[in-house]
Every structure is written in C-alpha cells, then in structure tokens.
Scaffold this motif. Structure first.
Motif, PDB file in Angstrom:
ATOM      1  N   ALA A   7       5.819   4.522  -4.859  1.00 29.73           N
ATOM      2  CA  ALA A   7       5.353   4.601  -3.471  1.00 29.73           C
ATOM      3  C   ALA A   7       5.396   6.037  -2.975  1.00 29.73           C
ATOM      4  CB  ALA A   7       6.208   3.702  -2.582  1.00 29.73           C
ATOM      5  N   SER A   8       6.445   6.767  -3.353  1.00 31.33           N
ATOM      6  CA  SER A   8       6.575   8.167  -2.943  1.00 31.33           C
ATOM      7  C   SER A   8       5.514   9.035  -3.597  1.00 31.33           C
ATOM      8  CB  SER A   8       7.969   8.677  -3.294  1.00 31.33           C
ATOM      9  OG  SER A   8       8.101  10.050  -2.994  1.00 31.33           O
ATOM     10  N   ALA A   9       5.212   8.774  -4.865  1.00 35.90           N
ATOM     11  CA  ALA A   9       4.285   9.629  -5.615  1.00 35.90           C
ATOM     12  C   ALA A   9       2.824   9.299  -5.346  1.00 35.90           C
ATOM     13  CB  ALA A   9       4.570   9.515  -7.106  1.00 35.90           C
ATOM     14  N   TYR A  10       2.494   8.001  -5.193  1.00 35.78           N
ATOM     15  CA  TYR A  10       1.096   7.584  -5.127  1.00 35.78           C
ATOM     16  C   TYR A  10       0.652   7.158  -3.731  1.00 35.78           C
ATOM     17  CZ  TYR A  10       2.634   6.956  -9.987  1.00 35.78           C
ATOM     18  OH  TYR A  10       3.220   7.120 -11.211  1.00 35.78           O
ATOM     19  N   GLY A  11       1.612   6.821  -2.855  1.00 35.46           N
ATOM     20  CA  GLY A  11       1.332   6.526  -1.455  1.00 35.46           C
ATOM     21  C   GLY A  11       0.148   5.626  -1.188  1.00 35.46           C
ATOM     22  N   PRO A  12      -0.953   6.183  -0.614  1.00 33.49           N
ATOM     23  CA  PRO A  12      -2.083   5.345  -0.181  1.00 33.49           C
ATOM     24  C   PRO A  12      -3.014   4.889  -1.301  1.00 33.49           C
ATOM     25  CG  PRO A  12      -2.531   7.652   0.298  1.00 33.49           C
ATOM     26  CD  PRO A  12      -1.124   7.602  -0.230  1.00 33.49           C
ATOM     27  N   ARG A  13      -2.756   5.329  -2.532  1.00 34.42           N
ATOM     28  CA  ARG A  13      -3.619   4.882  -3.631  1.00 34.42           C
ATOM     29  C   ARG A  13      -3.550   3.370  -3.796  1.00 34.42           C
ATOM     30  NH1 ARG A  13      -2.252   8.713  -8.710  1.00 34.42           N
ATOM     31  NH2 ARG A  13      -2.672   6.751  -9.811  1.00 34.42           N
ATOM     32  N   GLU A  14      -4.680   2.790  -4.191  1.00 33.83           N
ATOM     33  CA  GLU A  14      -4.721   1.337  -4.379  1.00 33.83           C
ATOM     34  C   GLU A  14      -3.894   0.947  -5.591  1.00 33.83           C
ATOM     35  OE1 GLU A  14      -8.079  -2.109  -5.188  1.00 33.83           O
ATOM     36  OE2 GLU A  14      -8.644  -0.320  -4.058  1.00 33.83           O
ATOM     37  N   ALA A  15      -3.036  -0.053  -5.407  1.00 28.98           N
ATOM     38  CA  ALA A  15      -2.141  -0.492  -6.466  1.00 28.98           C
ATOM     39  C   ALA A  15      -2.482  -1.872  -7.005  1.00 28.98           C
ATOM     40  CB  ALA A  15      -0.701  -0.497  -5.962  1.00 28.98           C
ATOM     41  N   LEU A  16      -2.909  -2.789  -6.110  1.00 23.10           N
ATOM     42  CA  LEU A  16      -3.133  -4.181  -6.474  1.00 23.10           C
ATOM     43  C   LEU A  16      -4.470  -4.653  -5.929  1.00 23.10           C
ATOM     44  CD1 LEU A  16       0.416  -5.448  -5.384  1.00 23.10           C
ATOM     45  CD2 LEU A  16      -0.293  -4.899  -7.723  1.00 23.10           C
ATOM     46  N   THR A  17      -5.233  -5.346  -6.783  1.00 22.11           N
ATOM     47  CA  THR A  17      -6.525  -5.902  -6.370  1.00 22.11           C
ATOM     48  C   THR A  17      -6.541  -7.387  -6.701  1.00 22.11           C
ATOM     49  OG1 THR A  17      -7.632  -3.803  -6.855  1.00 22.11           O
ATOM     50  CG2 THR A  17      -9.032  -5.755  -6.612  1.00 22.11           C
ATOM     51  N   ASP A  18      -6.717  -8.222  -5.677  1.00 26.11           N
ATOM     52  CA  ASP A  18      -6.760  -9.671  -5.875  1.00 26.11           C
ATOM     53  C   ASP A  18      -8.179 -10.148  -6.138  1.00 26.11           C
ATOM     54  OD1 ASP A  18      -4.118 -10.651  -5.710  1.00 26.11           O
ATOM     55  OD2 ASP A  18      -4.100 -10.267  -3.562  1.00 26.11           O
ATOM     56  N   ALA A  19      -8.271 -11.367  -6.679  1.00 28.65           N
ATOM     57  CA  ALA A  19      -9.575 -11.954  -6.967  1.00 28.65           C
ATOM     58  C   ALA A  19     -10.395 -12.167  -5.704  1.00 28.65           C
ATOM     59  CB  ALA A  19      -9.388 -13.281  -7.703  1.00 28.65           C
ATOM     60  N   ASN A  20      -9.730 -12.350  -4.570  1.00 28.04           N
ATOM     61  CA  ASN A  20     -10.450 -12.555  -3.308  1.00 28.04           C
ATOM     62  C   ASN A  20     -10.855 -11.242  -2.637  1.00 28.04           C
ATOM     63  OD1 ASN A  20      -8.068 -11.534  -2.337  1.00 28.04           O
ATOM     64  ND2 ASN A  20      -7.432 -13.386  -1.240  1.00 28.04           N
ATOM     65  N   GLY A  21     -10.604 -10.125  -3.294  1.00 34.79           N
ATOM     66  CA  GLY A  21     -10.998  -8.829  -2.760  1.00 34.79           C
ATOM     67  C   GLY A  21      -9.922  -8.112  -1.967  1.00 34.79           C
ATOM     68  N   GLU A  22      -8.775  -8.772  -1.735  1.00 35.53           N
ATOM     69  CA  GLU A  22      -7.688  -8.113  -0.997  1.00 35.53           C
ATOM     70  C   GLU A  22      -7.121  -6.964  -1.823  1.00 35.53           C
ATOM     71  OE1 GLU A  22      -3.259  -9.041   0.868  1.00 35.53           O
ATOM     72  OE2 GLU A  22      -4.580 -10.699   0.285  1.00 35.53           O
ATOM     73  N   ARG A  23      -6.908  -5.831  -1.150  1.00 42.48           N
ATOM     74  CA  ARG A  23      -6.449  -4.629  -1.844  1.00 42.48           C
ATOM     75  C   ARG A  23      -5.177  -4.105  -1.177  1.00 42.48           C
ATOM     76  NH1 ARG A  23     -10.737  -3.024  -5.211  1.00 42.48           N
ATOM     77  NH2 ARG A  23     -12.561  -4.331  -4.827  1.00 42.48           N
ATOM     78  N   THR A  24      -4.209  -3.712  -1.989  1.00 39.53           N
ATOM     79  CA  THR A  24      -2.903  -3.282  -1.500  1.00 39.53           C
ATOM     80  C   THR A  24      -2.570  -1.917  -2.087  1.00 39.53           C
ATOM     81  OG1 THR A  24      -2.164  -5.600  -1.450  1.00 39.53           O
ATOM     82  CG2 THR A  24      -0.463  -3.897  -1.328  1.00 39.53           C
ATOM     83  N   SER A  25      -2.137  -0.993  -1.241  1.00 42.66           N
ATOM     84  CA  SER A  25      -1.747   0.328  -1.722  1.00 42.66           C
ATOM     85  C   SER A  25      -0.299   0.310  -2.200  1.00 42.66           C
ATOM     86  CB  SER A  25      -1.910   1.366  -0.615  1.00 42.66           C
ATOM     87  OG  SER A  25      -0.923   1.178   0.391  1.00 42.66           O
ATOM     88  N   PHE A  26       0.118   1.395  -2.870  1.00 41.73           N
ATOM     89  CA  PHE A  26       1.496   1.491  -3.334  1.00 41.73           C
ATOM     90  C   PHE A  26       2.470   1.494  -2.154  1.00 41.73           C
ATOM     91  CE2 PHE A  26      -0.781   3.080  -7.055  1.00 41.73           C
ATOM     92  CZ  PHE A  26      -0.083   2.471  -8.090  1.00 41.73           C
ATOM     93  N   GLU A  27       2.138   2.215  -1.083  1.00 38.44           N
ATOM     94  CA  GLU A  27       3.050   2.265   0.057  1.00 38.44           C
ATOM     95  C   GLU A  27       3.087   0.935   0.801  1.00 38.44           C
ATOM     96  OE1 GLU A  27       1.670   5.643   2.175  1.00 38.44           O
ATOM     97  OE2 GLU A  27      -0.182   4.699   2.911  1.00 38.44           O
ATOM     98  N   GLN A  28       1.961   0.218   0.871  1.00 36.93           N
ATOM     99  CA  GLN A  28       1.959  -1.120   1.476  1.00 36.93           C
ATOM    100  C   GLN A  28       2.818  -2.084   0.653  1.00 36.93           C
ATOM    101  OE1 GLN A  28      -2.307  -1.709   1.504  1.00 36.93           O
ATOM    102  NE2 GLN A  28      -2.418  -1.493   3.736  1.00 36.93           N
TER     103      GLN A  28
END
Length: 496
Positions: A7-28
């Motif tokens: 989370a500290s290194a990648y912050g707002p980069r996208e980390a997780l992508t769900d089949a329904n299109g929901e996207r989560t960043s490392f900090e989220q």
C-alpha cells in the motif's frame, strides 16, 4: 507487513479486478482490511471462515484476519451442507462471512454475516493499524481436498507464508501494467499464494470465478493479462477451444500450470499457441504453503529446441526446488536414496508447515515433511513426481504407479484424458483399469490402445481393461478424484 509495504509503495495503483468490473487500489485494499480488522477485534472474534467465489472479497477478509491476528479459513462452496457444517464444527464454531447466496445453508446461525453486509458495516470503523502479531501465530487454515482420504485442516502460520513469498518473489518486480488472471478457487492454497505473491510483486490480480475456456480467453484479452496460472484440465480445454488458431495474446508473458500431470502433447501444443509466453510448471502442496519446485521457461525452451533427450524428458518433471527448500528421496524405512532411485518425496524449509489442526505436526525430528508423493531426482536435481503412493496398484505382487501408464496414454494423439486405477481381482489382487476420454475425431480401439501401451511398457503394466468415458471426475483444482472413479467402477463396472 506485506500489505502495508504494498500500500505504501503502490498506493493508487489498481490491485484487484472483479468479474463484475469492480476495481480496488492497493491503498483501498489496505484501508478496507484495516477497517475489517477493527470490526473483528471489537467483536472479540477468534476465528473466521469465509464462504464465497473468487473475487476481491477473498483478499479483503483474509488480510482483515491477518491484521486482527485471527485465523482465516476459506471453505469449499461446492461441498454439501452437511460437510460444510462438519468443517465449521471442526473449526470451533467460527464467525462465518458468506456470500449471501450461501447463507440460507446455515439457517439461523448466530455467528454468520453476509459479505455485503459485512462490507457495509466495516466502512464505519476506524482502521486498525498497530496490533502486534507473532510470527508463529496461525494465519490460514485450509482443508485438504480429501481426494484419497478424509479432509484435514492444514495450519499455515504467518512465518510459513511470509517465507514462501520472500524466497520466491522480488518486491516491486511487476510493472504497473502487469496483471495476472486467477481462476483457482479461494479455498485452495494456490489462491492464497496468488494473493500474497502478486501483492508483494505489485501485480494486479484479475479474478475469474468460474472457468470456461472461451471466457478465460476473452478476459485475458480484455484485461491485457500478462500472467496466468491454470491447472492441466484448464490448459487442455483452452487448447481445444483455440483449435487451429493461435491464442493471439501478445501481452501474455507468463503462463504457469500445475496441480496435476499434464500431457506432453497438450503442453507442446500450448507452447506453440502461446509463442510469447514463458511457461512454468509449479509443484506444491497445501502443507508447504504452495510452490516448492519450479520448471522454468528456459527448461521448456530447451526441451523443444535443443533436441537433447534429457532436456525433453524434463518436460515431465516439476523442475528444481525453489530457494529455501530441500528435497530428499527416501525408502519406506526413511533412509535416503541415491539419485535416480524412486521413493517417497520428503521436503524441508521455513515455508513448510506439515501441521494439522487435529493431528498436530508430522515433521520428523529434523524438520522434514513426508509428502506421500512418490518420485525421484535426476542427476541435475530435477524432481520427477510419480503420484500419490496411496494410488499404487499392486498386481500380482508388483507395485505399479498409475502415473507411468497415464503418461504413455496421454501421448496417444486420440486420447484427451486418462486415468488408471486398480480394481479388486480374485486372481491378481488388483487388475489395471484405464478410463480414457478420446478426442472427438478419435477412431482408436481398445486393441490399438493395448498395443500402444505394450510397445512402451512391459506387459505387466498394460491395462487389463479399457473403459471409454465422456469425462473424468476432477476437483475444482484439477485433481483427479480417484476414489470417486474407483467407486463408480465398482458399483457400475460395465458402464462406458
């Protein structure tokens, strides 16, 4: 530690992508997990079970538990209601966080909450960031597949999982555009390994809850997937789906496979259809925190390009041990065996747990774990796995490994899948039965298959009977369910 670093290194980069299109960043991800941890601590939760499909909920709940110091157990949603209740009882009545579709299985169970409701509730919590967790605390409990025996709860401690990551992954090694496609179910050790290893590398994880070859190819293209992991049955179906076409996935740079034996014929076709991908064969067990041996990209290239028979033979191996892992081959009296001699595979290293919730540790006095897989090491240190010793067929006093016969059958151009089992026989003790799934255009006969095996193996290893089937029973992680197959043959031996 791993989530905080990422989370500290990648912050707002996208980390997780769900089949329904929901996207989560490392900090989220970090914030949600920290809020989830606070929610668990506030309620005095001591144990969490999770029931749901692959998706961002898995890593969210998993790291909420890690931050709270609470053991986490993902359950197999394909089990019967009775089996699920047995698992929950074995865990000591944990809090169950479940996909709403499965909640009805548990009636009015007090210690249960829908995953969507849980997500809603944790948004009101202040993040928990300073709880100290001991390295030897239990992080994850996974139930084994039970393909050859009753499922057991395997205890993986924080130190096991962290050592696995530190020895096999370089921090920040992924580019921002890198994405891995994962289809293994959440209750399998490969799913846990995929979460923590890709998190540490900084690689986005794209989830595909239900595997279909056409859907796998579509998602890989749409999400510009650069890495993926499949089990052999998936790889075979992807190759079949492609037919005469190449995959046309130029962005795919890495394709890992493992979990069961793969046909060299299918593998060679896959290597041709994914010309830009580096192939890796991974071997590991639940008790070893995932991968303990790898056959790398250069090994695959050497096998196809060098013409060296030893290099080609190594396509049938699982490669060499990963850093930090030792492998030893022993006889039935636990004595080490020389190079090239078949025996029982033992492994040792800091990522190896070898510990069960009921049975305790099965490591020997020197920290070695008996895998119950048969195998041998060649002179260059490559490990060849010959299958579970429990599967050994004893015909006329001779021990016969089904894996050896299956490998020969899978080299036949018209055999898509093959399983060899022993069935009780009054004369021989056991007779060898081969159940095969043929390709759609196949014209081969039982006599031709018999001759094909006999010309490559001695006659005592030639199946006594061939049965043609439309499919074989597999677990969701691609493991052949031999007990189910034997039971079917015993109750309905004449069914083709």
């Amino acid at each position: 530690m791993i989530l905080e670093m990422a989370a500290s290194a990648y912050g707002p980069r996208e980390a997780l992508t769900d089949a329904n299109g929901e996207r989560t960043s490392f900090e989220q991800w970090h914030r949600r997990a920290s809020q989830g941890a606070s929610w668990l601590v506030d309620r005095g939760t001591t144990n969490v079970a999770y029931l749901g499909l692959n998706g961002s909920m898995l890593p969210t709940v998993m790291f909420s538990c890690a931050l709270a110091g609470v053991p986490f157990t993902p359950l197999n949603f394909r089990l019967s209601d009775e089996q699920l209740r047995d698992h929950l009882e074995a865990l000591g009545s944990p809090l169950l966080i479940s996909d709403p579709r499965y909640l009805a299985k548990f009636g009015s169970r007090d210690q249960a909450i829908g995953s969507d409701e849980w997500l809603h509730q944790i948004t009101e919590m202040n993040p928990l960031l300073d709880k100290q967790i001991e390295d030897d605390a239990t992080a994850v409990v996974l139930f084994t597949s039970g393909t050859t025996s009753r499922p057991k709860g395997v205890r993986l401690r924080h130190e096991n999982l962290v050592n696995y990551v530190l020895q096999t992954v370089e921090f920040g090694s992924a580019d921002e555009s890198d994405a891995t496609l994962t289809t293994v179910p959440p209750y399998h050790v490969a799913a846990i390994g995929a979460v923590i290893s890709n998190l540490y590398a900084g690689r986005r994880v794209v989830y595909l809850p239900d595997f279909r070859a056409d859907e796998w190819l579509r998602v890989a293209r749409d999400e510009a997937v650069t890495n993926a992991m499949v089990v052999p049955t998936m790889l075979s179906r992807i190759v079949d789906e492609l037919g005469d076409q190449d995959a046309e996935l130029p962005q795919l740079r890495g394709l890992a496979y493992g979990g069961a034996k793969v046909s060299q014929r299918v593998l060679k076709k896959a290597l041709q259809k994914f010309p830009t991908a580096d192939f890796v064969n991974a071997y590991g067990l639940t008790e070893t925190s995932s991968t303990i041996a790898l056959l790398g990209p250069q090994d695959h290239r050497d096998a196809l390009q060098s013409g060296d028979p030893d290099a080609l033979a190594r396509l049938g191996s699982v490669g060499r041990p990963v850093p930090g892992i030792e492998v030893e081959i022993r006889d039935t009296d636990d004595n080490p065996l020389p190079t090239g001699t078949q025996g029982l595979i033992w492994v040792r290293g800091p990522q190896v747990s070898g510990e069960y919730t009921e049975q305790g540790s099965v490591l020997d006095d020197s920290g070695w774990f008996p895998t119950k897989d048969g195998g041998y090491l060649d002179k260059a240190g490559y490990l060849f796995v010959l299958g579970r010793l429990d599967d050994t067929i004893i015909r006329g006093g001779e021990n016969i490994a089904p894996h050896e016969i299956e490998s020969v059958l899978l080299d036949h151009n018209e055999v898509r899948e093959a399983a060899v089992v022993g069935v009780s026989d009054d004369e021989w003790g056991q007779r060898i039965v081969a159940v095969v799934v043929l390709t759609e255009a196949a014209r081969t006969t039982e006599e031709e298959l018999t001759d094909f095996v006999r010309t490559r193996l001695r006659s005592s290893k030639t199946p006594d009977q061939f049965i043609l089937a439309t499919e074989l029973p597999y677990s969701a992680t691609g493991k052949l369910l031999r007990r189910e197959l034997v039971n079917n043959l015993t109750t309905t031996p004449s069914v083709h």
